[in-house]
Each structure stands twice: as C-alpha cells, then as structure tokens.
Design an enzyme around this catalytic site. Structure first.
Site, PDB file in Angstrom:
ATOM      1  N   THR A  54     -62.445  18.522  37.313  1.00 43.48           N
ATOM      2  CA  THR A  54     -61.300  19.237  37.855  1.00 43.48           C
ATOM      3  C   THR A  54     -60.643  18.462  38.991  1.00 43.48           C
ATOM      4  O   THR A  54     -61.307  17.670  39.669  1.00 43.48           O
ATOM      5  CB  THR A  54     -61.780  20.617  38.378  1.00 43.48           C
ATOM      6  OG1 THR A  54     -60.772  21.180  39.224  1.00 43.48           O
ATOM      7  CG2 THR A  54     -63.049  20.500  39.218  1.00 43.48           C
ATOM      8  N   ASP A  55     -59.364  18.748  39.217  1.00 42.53           N
ATOM      9  CA  ASP A  55     -58.677  18.142  40.375  1.00 42.53           C
ATOM     10  C   ASP A  55     -59.170  18.743  41.698  1.00 42.53           C
ATOM     11  O   ASP A  55     -58.891  18.193  42.766  1.00 42.53           O
ATOM     12  CB  ASP A  55     -57.154  18.302  40.249  1.00 42.53           C
ATOM     13  CG  ASP A  55     -56.663  19.743  40.189  1.00 42.53           C
ATOM     14  OD1 ASP A  55     -57.499  20.682  40.173  1.00 42.53           O
ATOM     15  OD2 ASP A  55     -55.431  19.948  40.152  1.00 42.53           O
ATOM     16  N   GLU A  56     -59.908  19.866  41.621  1.00 48.27           N
ATOM     17  CA  GLU A  56     -60.308  20.544  42.862  1.00 48.27           C
ATOM     18  C   GLU A  56     -61.302  19.722  43.674  1.00 48.27           C
ATOM     19  O   GLU A  56     -61.502  19.976  44.862  1.00 48.27           O
ATOM     20  CB  GLU A  56     -60.867  21.940  42.550  1.00 48.27           C
ATOM     21  CG  GLU A  56     -59.854  22.759  41.771  1.00 48.27           C
ATOM     22  CD  GLU A  56     -60.154  24.245  41.688  1.00 48.27           C
ATOM     23  OE1 GLU A  56     -60.869  24.762  42.555  1.00 48.27           O
ATOM     24  OE2 GLU A  56     -59.646  24.882  40.750  1.00 48.27           O
ATOM     25  N   LYS A  91     -68.819  20.667  41.222  1.00 45.45           N
ATOM     26  CA  LYS A  91     -68.203  19.755  40.243  1.00 45.45           C
ATOM     27  C   LYS A  91     -68.138  18.336  40.807  1.00 45.45           C
ATOM     28  O   LYS A  91     -68.342  17.358  40.079  1.00 45.45           O
ATOM     29  CB  LYS A  91     -66.781  20.247  39.879  1.00 45.45           C
ATOM     30  CG  LYS A  91     -66.730  21.500  39.040  1.00 45.45           C
ATOM     31  CD  LYS A  91     -67.366  21.362  37.664  1.00 45.45           C
ATOM     32  CE  LYS A  91     -66.580  20.500  36.705  1.00 45.45           C
ATOM     33  NZ  LYS A  91     -67.142  20.576  35.317  1.00 45.45           N
ATOM     34  N   TYR A 143     -67.610  25.992  44.085  1.00 46.91           N
ATOM     35  CA  TYR A 143     -67.300  25.487  42.733  1.00 46.91           C
ATOM     36  C   TYR A 143     -66.934  24.008  42.780  1.00 46.91           C
ATOM     37  O   TYR A 143     -67.526  23.181  42.082  1.00 46.91           O
ATOM     38  CB  TYR A 143     -66.149  26.301  42.116  1.00 46.91           C
ATOM     39  CG  TYR A 143     -65.499  25.624  40.924  1.00 46.91           C
ATOM     40  CD1 TYR A 143     -66.209  25.409  39.746  1.00 46.91           C
ATOM     41  CD2 TYR A 143     -64.171  25.179  40.978  1.00 46.91           C
ATOM     42  CE1 TYR A 143     -65.617  24.769  38.652  1.00 46.91           C
ATOM     43  CE2 TYR A 143     -63.574  24.547  39.890  1.00 46.91           C
ATOM     44  CZ  TYR A 143     -64.293  24.339  38.729  1.00 46.91           C
ATOM     45  OH  TYR A 143     -63.707  23.702  37.663  1.00 46.91           O
TER      46      TYR A 143
HETATM   47  P1  NAD Z   1     -65.175  28.780  31.096  1.00 46.44           P
HETATM   48  O1  NAD Z   1     -65.853  29.430  32.267  1.00 46.44           O
HETATM   49  O2  NAD Z   1     -64.127  29.520  30.352  1.00 46.44           O
HETATM   50  O3  NAD Z   1     -66.289  28.334  30.015  1.00 46.44           O
HETATM   51  C1  NAD Z   1     -67.500  27.752  30.374  1.00 46.44           C
HETATM   52  C2  NAD Z   1     -68.420  27.795  29.157  1.00 46.44           C
HETATM   53  O4  NAD Z   1     -69.656  27.162  29.531  1.00 46.44           O
HETATM   54  C3  NAD Z   1     -68.759  29.207  28.693  1.00 46.44           C
HETATM   55  O5  NAD Z   1     -68.651  29.295  27.287  1.00 46.44           O
HETATM   56  C4  NAD Z   1     -70.208  29.407  29.141  1.00 46.44           C
HETATM   57  O6  NAD Z   1     -70.934  30.297  28.303  1.00 46.44           O
HETATM   58  C5  NAD Z   1     -70.738  27.986  29.065  1.00 46.44           C
HETATM   59  N1  NAD Z   1     -71.883  27.765  29.965  1.00 46.44           N
HETATM   60  C6  NAD Z   1     -71.998  28.118  31.272  1.00 46.44           C
HETATM   61  N2  NAD Z   1     -73.219  27.789  31.741  1.00 46.44           N
HETATM   62  C7  NAD Z   1     -73.884  27.180  30.721  1.00 46.44           C
HETATM   63  C8  NAD Z   1     -75.165  26.591  30.597  1.00 46.44           C
HETATM   64  N3  NAD Z   1     -76.033  26.570  31.621  1.00 46.44           N
HETATM   65  N4  NAD Z   1     -75.518  26.050  29.405  1.00 46.44           N
HETATM   66  C9  NAD Z   1     -74.647  26.074  28.351  1.00 46.44           C
HETATM   67  N5  NAD Z   1     -73.428  26.634  28.417  1.00 46.44           N
HETATM   68  C10 NAD Z   1     -73.037  27.167  29.587  1.00 46.44           C
HETATM   69  O7  NAD Z   1     -64.627  27.391  31.664  1.00 46.44           O
HETATM   70  P2  NAD Z   1     -63.318  26.576  31.248  1.00 46.44           P
HETATM   71  O8  NAD Z   1     -62.166  27.079  32.026  1.00 46.44           O
HETATM   72  O9  NAD Z   1     -63.246  26.513  29.779  1.00 46.44           O
HETATM   73  O10 NAD Z   1     -63.696  25.149  31.842  1.00 46.44           O
HETATM   74  C11 NAD Z   1     -64.407  24.194  31.049  1.00 46.44           C
HETATM   75  C12 NAD Z   1     -64.625  22.936  31.866  1.00 46.44           C
HETATM   76  O11 NAD Z   1     -63.372  22.414  32.298  1.00 46.44           O
HETATM   77  C13 NAD Z   1     -65.452  23.165  33.137  1.00 46.44           C
HETATM   78  O12 NAD Z   1     -66.306  22.069  33.309  1.00 46.44           O
HETATM   79  C14 NAD Z   1     -64.396  23.206  34.240  1.00 46.44           C
HETATM   80  O13 NAD Z   1     -64.927  22.759  35.474  1.00 46.44           O
HETATM   81  C15 NAD Z   1     -63.364  22.239  33.704  1.00 46.44           C
HETATM   82  N6  NAD Z   1     -61.982  22.479  34.135  1.00 46.44           N
HETATM   83  C16 NAD Z   1     -61.419  23.712  33.998  1.00 46.44           C
HETATM   84  C17 NAD Z   1     -60.087  23.907  34.389  1.00 46.44           C
HETATM   85  C18 NAD Z   1     -59.409  25.247  34.213  1.00 46.44           C
HETATM   86  O14 NAD Z   1     -58.274  25.414  34.673  1.00 46.44           O
HETATM   87  N7  NAD Z   1     -60.018  26.218  33.564  1.00 46.44           N
HETATM   88  C19 NAD Z   1     -59.358  22.841  34.914  1.00 46.44           C
HETATM   89  C20 NAD Z   1     -59.974  21.594  35.033  1.00 46.44           C
HETATM   90  C21 NAD Z   1     -61.284  21.415  34.631  1.00 46.44           C
HETATM   91  P1  TYD Z   2     -57.592  30.705  39.579  1.00 44.92           P
HETATM   92  O1  TYD Z   2     -57.021  31.035  38.234  1.00 44.92           O
HETATM   93  O2  TYD Z   2     -58.794  31.457  40.047  1.00 44.92           O
HETATM   94  O3  TYD Z   2     -57.824  29.122  39.614  1.00 44.92           O
HETATM   95  P2  TYD Z   2     -58.201  28.134  40.869  1.00 44.92           P
HETATM   96  O4  TYD Z   2     -58.569  28.906  42.050  1.00 44.92           O
HETATM   97  O5  TYD Z   2     -59.335  27.369  40.296  1.00 44.92           O
HETATM   98  O6  TYD Z   2     -56.968  27.298  41.092  1.00 44.92           O
HETATM   99  O7  TYD Z   2     -56.465  30.924  40.652  1.00 44.92           O
HETATM  100  C1  TYD Z   2     -55.239  30.208  40.624  1.00 44.92           C
HETATM  101  C2  TYD Z   2     -54.499  30.540  41.904  1.00 44.92           C
HETATM  102  O8  TYD Z   2     -54.145  31.925  41.874  1.00 44.92           O
HETATM  103  C3  TYD Z   2     -55.330  30.341  43.160  1.00 44.92           C
HETATM  104  O9  TYD Z   2     -54.495  29.819  44.189  1.00 44.92           O
HETATM  105  C4  TYD Z   2     -55.793  31.739  43.513  1.00 44.92           C
HETATM  106  C5  TYD Z   2     -54.653  32.616  43.027  1.00 44.92           C
HETATM  107  N1  TYD Z   2     -55.040  33.984  42.582  1.00 44.92           N
HETATM  108  C6  TYD Z   2     -54.382  35.092  43.114  1.00 44.92           C
HETATM  109  O10 TYD Z   2     -53.471  34.973  43.950  1.00 44.92           O
HETATM  110  N2  TYD Z   2     -54.762  36.321  42.669  1.00 44.92           N
HETATM  111  C7  TYD Z   2     -55.758  36.511  41.774  1.00 44.92           C
HETATM  112  O11 TYD Z   2     -56.087  37.685  41.429  1.00 44.92           O
HETATM  113  C8  TYD Z   2     -56.412  35.362  41.216  1.00 44.92           C
HETATM  114  C9  TYD Z   2     -57.519  35.498  40.207  1.00 44.92           C
HETATM  115  C10 TYD Z   2     -56.010  34.106  41.656  1.00 44.92           C
END
Ligand code: NAD
Ligand code: TYD
Length: 354
Positions: free
Chosen positions: A133-135, A163, A159
């Site tokens: 992630t960019d975070e 990561k 989080y």
């Molecule tokens: P998500 O929370 O929707 O899915 C995570 C999945 O991992 C789930 O299916 C869960 O059951 C599985 N999981 C969790 N713990 C586990 C374990 N111990 N063993 C096996 N499986 C396990 O997450 P996402 O949004 O799909 O993100 C996927 C990846 O992408 C993550 O690594 C996250 O850090 C990264 N990422 C997400 C975003 C975003 O905006 N969602 C952006 C950048 C990077």
């Molecule tokens: P989120 O989807 O939780 O992603 P991240 O924190 O990883 O960027 O949140 C996106 C942005 O939206 C973040 O700045 C937090 C804000 N947010 C709200 O303002 N209200 C909400 O109920 C949620 C879930 C997020």
C-alpha cells in the site's frame, strides 16, 4: 503452471482471480483463511471451474503452505492476504501483526525453501509478488510531491506499520537469499466486492438504508483512488515483465478529498436511485476524526508507466459509476455481509464517534 494467490476471497484478491481466469489458462490455487473480510461468494462464478482450487487456511500455517507448494509447484505467489482496515487496526492491532508480519514471514520462508529446490529454469521463472500500500510512506502535506518508490517509509497507523514491516521482509529476502520478488505499493482501491466497511461501499450502503453518511473530521483528507481492475492489470504486468527486486508504485493520478468522494456517490445515487425524501446529501454527518488520521496520500506512478507501459484504464467518473451500479445490483450480497459481526463493528467504530 499454476499460480498461488493468498487472500483471493477478499476484495482485490477475488477481483484478481476472476480477472486472471478470463485472460489465462494457468490455474489458481487460492489460499484464504476466510476472515470476516473473506467471502467465497465473490468467487461463485468459478464454482464449476476446475482452474480454481480454493484452500481455506492460514498463511501463518507453515505446514499447510509447504504442502500447497509441494503439491502444486506454482510458478508464482501473489500475496494479497492481509488485515487491511486502518480503523480495525486502531481498535485491535494484534491480528495485523500476526497476519501481515508473521504471515508474510512464513510465506517468504516457505517460498525460499520451494524456490531453492527448483531446477535452474524454474528458479529464473519463479516470482513472489507482494501486494502493498501507499500508506507505508506516511502522510503528505498539500504542497509535497506525490510518493515515489524512493520516498521515506513513515507509516503512521498500526495497519501501515505492519505493511511497512512486511515490505521490509520481502526486500530483505531478495537481498539476502536472492528470492525473486517484486512489490507494488498501490493507492486506495474501489470497485465490486469491496467489503462495506470501507469508505465508498459504506457510503453507498448507508445511503440506501437511510443511515447517516459519517465523514471523519473535516473530510478534507485526500486519497488517490484507483479502480480495482486497473490494480489487477498492474500486478499482471509486473508479473510478466517487472524487474526482479523492483518496487512499483501504482495509482490512479486521481487525488480527491473524502467529502468530494461522498458528494459524487450521493450525486450518482440521486440519479440512479432517487429517494422521495430528497437528496441523499441530507444524510451527510461529520463525526469525530480517526486518531492519527493521515491527511494526504498521492502516488507518482511514472515508473510503472515508463518501464511496463501500465496506465489506468478507468477514470474516476467511469469507475465510480460502475461501482455504484454493481452495489445497486448486488443488494443481496451486501445484505448477507452486513449482518452479525459487521453490525458489531459498526457499533464499535461509530458508537464512539459522536
Ligand atoms: P481484504 O481485507 O478485502 O481481503 C483480505 C483477504 O485476506 C480476505 O479474504 C481474508 O480472509 C484474507 N486473510 C486475512 N488473514 C489471512 C490469513 N492469516 N491467512 C489467509 N488469508 C487471510 O483486503 P483487500 O482490500 O482486498 O487488500 C488486499 C491486499 O491489498 C492487502 O495486502 C492490502 O494491504 C493491499 N492493498 C489494499 C488497498 C485497498 O484500497 N483495499 C490498497 C493498496 C493495497
Ligand atoms: P478507508 O476506506 O478506511 O481507507 P484508508 O483509511 O485506508 O485510506 O478510508 C478512506 C478515507 O475515508 C479515510 O481518509 C478515512 C475516511 N472515512 C470516513 O471519513 N468515514 C468513514 O466512515 C470511513 C470508513 C472512512
């Protein structure tokens, strides 16, 4: 040869698996623990597809991972599995340390053992791709340039710290042991199958249910948003031609404030599902801010464009419309998720935010 995907029942992982099997005949072994965020229903369209083999299990279970690698001999591991929600990491960080750090460590060790027993061609061909992630880069001020692959690591939440730790492990396993890794650091994703505790699906589902649309603090926080299938395409490109050991930042060139995002969701719902009570904007409510809330993320995605020719296909307007239409068409999916544990989470997270 098959690929091993971890976390392929989650939001991005399931989109990746579905996309992969429309473009490739290489089977997918999908290892997912099915936490609250994992949902096999996302993969229902693959129920009769022998190219998809689902294994319910934990990436921290070394014996299981070893057995999967031995039996299937995948040519690549694409590692999505993680605890992924910042707000949950604030309430309970320990699951994040376990899965994101210990789990990545376990996978790397299993991958290292597997890789060193391959023949020379297999060794050259094998990849471990880490999805991050960019975070990890922390928070930008409004006048700072977007994150590049050489930006400092300054994670601010449990989080992002977990990561960041996993990214460092992946880097070290390449430098020390030669494991052929690649890493992508991507901005905020949105699209079908996103668990409705994240900003965009939460706003859609709350609006349709007539519930408040909770904006943390002043809502002026900025994120860069990328439609999920664009992220999947970037990972596929990295797997094809990414340089071993390289990191690629992936983003949508699309910085928006949270309040802007919610306004656009509201406008689409007003158009597609108008409510006789008036615009959904009436539901917007400012609530107490998230502790340590990062102000701005922005991605400089020039490296992946220059090296691999990847650019996002969707604009925010096209991607958001697709997303809202998907949620309108999948209210049953939402209904099955937003019961039980999900309700407890909503009470825990928003009950304490007057
Ligand atoms: P998500 O929370 O929707 O899915 C995570 C999945 O991992 C789930 O299916 C869960 O059951 C599985 N999981 C969790 N713990 C586990 C374990 N111990 N063993 C096996 N499986 C396990 O997450 P996402 O949004 O799909 O993100 C996927 C990846 O992408 C993550 O690594 C996250 O850090 C990264 N990422 C997400 C975003 C975003 O905006 N969602 C952006 C950048 C990077
Ligand atoms: P989120 O989807 O939780 O992603 P991240 O924190 O990883 O960027 O949140 C996106 C942005 O939206 C973040 O700045 C937090 C804000 N947010 C709200 O303002 N209200 C909400 O109920 C949620 C879930 C997020």
């Amino acid at each position: 040869m098959p690929i091993l995907v971890t976390g392929g029942a989650g939001f991005i992982g399931s989109n990746f698996v579905l996309d992969w099997l429309t473009q490739s005949d290489e089977p997918v072994i999908n290892l997912d623990r099915l936490t609250y965020a994992g949902n096999q229903e996302n993969l229902a369209s693959l129920a009769n597809d022998p190219r998809h083999i689902f294994v319910q299990g934990d990436i921290c279970d070394r014996a299981l991972v070893d057995a999967i690698l031995q039996q299937n001999q995948p040519r690549a591991i694409i590692h999505f599995a993680a605890e992924s929600h910042v707000d949950r990491s604030i309430h309970g960080p320990s699951a994040f340390m376990r899965t994101n750090i210990d789990g990545t460590f376990t996978l790397l060790e299993a991958a290292r053992d597997h890789w060193r027993n391959l023949n020379e061609a297999g060794k050259r061909w094998f990849r471990f791709h880490h999805v991050s992630t960019d975070e990890v880069y922390g928070s930008l001020t409004s006048d700072q340039a977007p994150f590049t692959e050489t930006s400092l690591y300054q994670p601010n939440s449990p989080y992002s710290a977990s990561k960041a730790a996993s990214d460092h492990l992946v880097r070290a396993w390449h430098h020390t042991y030669g494991l052929p890794v690649t890493t992508s650091n991507c901005s905020n994703n949105y699209g079908p199958f996103q668990f409705p505790e994240k900003l965009i699906p939460l706003m859609i589902t709350h609006a349709l249910a007539g519930k408040p649309l909770p904006i943390y603090g002043d809502g002026q926080q900025i994120r860069d948003w990328l439609y999920v299938t664009d992220h999947c395409a970037a990972i596929r490109r990295i797997l094809e031609d990414g340089r071993v050991g390289a990191v690629y930042n992936v983003g949508g060139w699309n910085e928006l404030t949270n309040i802007d995002i919610v306004a656009q969701v509201v406008a689409l719902l007003d158009e597609l599902r108008p409510n006789p009570a008036g615009s959904y904007a009436r539901l917007i409510t400012h609530v107490t801010d998230r502790p340590g809330h990062d102000r701005r993320y922005a991605i400089d995605a020039r490296k992946i464009e220059q090296e691999l020719g990847w650019r996002p296909m969707e604009t925010f307007a096209t991607g958001l419309r697709k997303t809202v239409l998907w949620y309108l068409d999948h209210q049953d999916w939402v209904g099955r998720i937003t019961s039980g544990e999900y309700r407890q989470w909503i009470d825990q997270n928003y009950g304490a935010r007057p």
